[in-house]
Scaffold this motif. Structure first.
Motif, PDB file in Angstrom:
ATOM      1  N   HIS A  19       0.828  -1.196   0.000  1.00  0.00           N
ATOM      2  CA  HIS A  19       0.000   0.000   0.000  1.00  0.00           C
ATOM      3  C   HIS A  19       0.866   1.251   0.000  1.00  0.00           C
ATOM      4  O   HIS A  19       2.042   1.193   0.313  1.00  0.00           O
ATOM      5  CB  HIS A  19      -0.918   0.025   1.224  1.00  0.00           C
ATOM      6  N   VAL A  20       0.266   2.364  -0.415  1.00  0.00           N
ATOM      7  CA  VAL A  20       0.923   3.669  -0.339  1.00  0.00           C
ATOM      8  C   VAL A  20       0.060   4.594   0.504  1.00  0.00           C
ATOM      9  O   VAL A  20      -1.151   4.423   0.598  1.00  0.00           O
ATOM     10  CB  VAL A  20       1.165   4.298  -1.729  1.00  0.00           C
ATOM     11  N   ILE A  21       0.714   5.568   1.108  1.00  0.00           N
ATOM     12  CA  ILE A  21       0.005   6.584   1.870  1.00  0.00           C
ATOM     13  C   ILE A  21      -0.181   7.774   0.934  1.00  0.00           C
ATOM     14  O   ILE A  21       0.762   8.529   0.661  1.00  0.00           O
ATOM     15  CB  ILE A  21       0.787   6.960   3.142  1.00  0.00           C
ATOM     16  N   VAL A  22      -1.386   7.916   0.423  1.00  0.00           N
ATOM     17  CA  VAL A  22      -1.683   8.911  -0.601  1.00  0.00           C
ATOM     18  C   VAL A  22      -1.375  10.323  -0.114  1.00  0.00           C
ATOM     19  O   VAL A  22      -0.886  11.163  -0.882  1.00  0.00           O
ATOM     20  CB  VAL A  22      -3.158   8.786  -1.061  1.00  0.00           C
ATOM     21  N   ALA A  23      -1.597  10.612   1.146  1.00  0.00           N
ATOM     22  CA  ALA A  23      -1.349  11.947   1.686  1.00  0.00           C
ATOM     23  C   ALA A  23       0.126  12.345   1.596  1.00  0.00           C
ATOM     24  O   ALA A  23       0.447  13.540   1.612  1.00  0.00           O
ATOM     25  CB  ALA A  23      -1.814  12.019   3.135  1.00  0.00           C
ATOM     26  N   GLU A  24       1.031  11.387   1.482  1.00  0.00           N
ATOM     27  CA  GLU A  24       2.464  11.672   1.389  1.00  0.00           C
ATOM     28  C   GLU A  24       2.940  11.914  -0.045  1.00  0.00           C
ATOM     29  O   GLU A  24       4.064  12.368  -0.257  1.00  0.00           O
ATOM     30  CB  GLU A  24       3.270  10.511   1.987  1.00  0.00           C
ATOM     31  N   MET A  25       2.104  11.635  -1.020  1.00  0.00           N
ATOM     32  CA  MET A  25       2.519  11.745  -2.418  1.00  0.00           C
ATOM     33  C   MET A  25       2.974  13.157  -2.814  1.00  0.00           C
ATOM     34  O   MET A  25       4.014  13.289  -3.458  1.00  0.00           O
ATOM     35  CB  MET A  25       1.402  11.255  -3.350  1.00  0.00           C
ATOM     36  N   PRO A  26       2.265  14.229  -2.442  1.00  0.00           N
ATOM     37  CA  PRO A  26       2.740  15.563  -2.839  1.00  0.00           C
ATOM     38  C   PRO A  26       4.116  15.910  -2.258  1.00  0.00           C
ATOM     39  O   PRO A  26       4.955  16.495  -2.955  1.00  0.00           O
ATOM     40  CB  PRO A  26       1.663  16.502  -2.282  1.00  0.00           C
ATOM     41  N   ARG A  27       4.346  15.540  -1.010  1.00  0.00           N
ATOM     42  CA  ARG A  27       5.649  15.823  -0.396  1.00  0.00           C
ATOM     43  C   ARG A  27       6.769  15.055  -1.079  1.00  0.00           C
ATOM     44  O   ARG A  27       7.851  15.576  -1.343  1.00  0.00           O
ATOM     45  CB  ARG A  27       5.592  15.462   1.086  1.00  0.00           C
TER      46      ARG A  27
END
Length: 42
Positions: A19-27
């Protein structure tokens, strides 16, 4: 040279529960962009 650790933040790499943590994608994207821009300016 090898770049490691610049991929998505998450867990379970290459497993059924990956899984990925979508909230971390922009950073993470901003970090990669800054690194690319830094290498272009040299």
């Amino acid at each position: 040279p090898t770049l490691d650790g610049l991929g998505a933040v998450g867990g379970g790499a290459h497993a059924d529960h990956e899984h990925v943590i979508v909230a971390e994608m922009p950073r993470r994207t901003a970090l990669l962009r800054a690194l690319i821009e830094a290498t272009r300016s040299t």
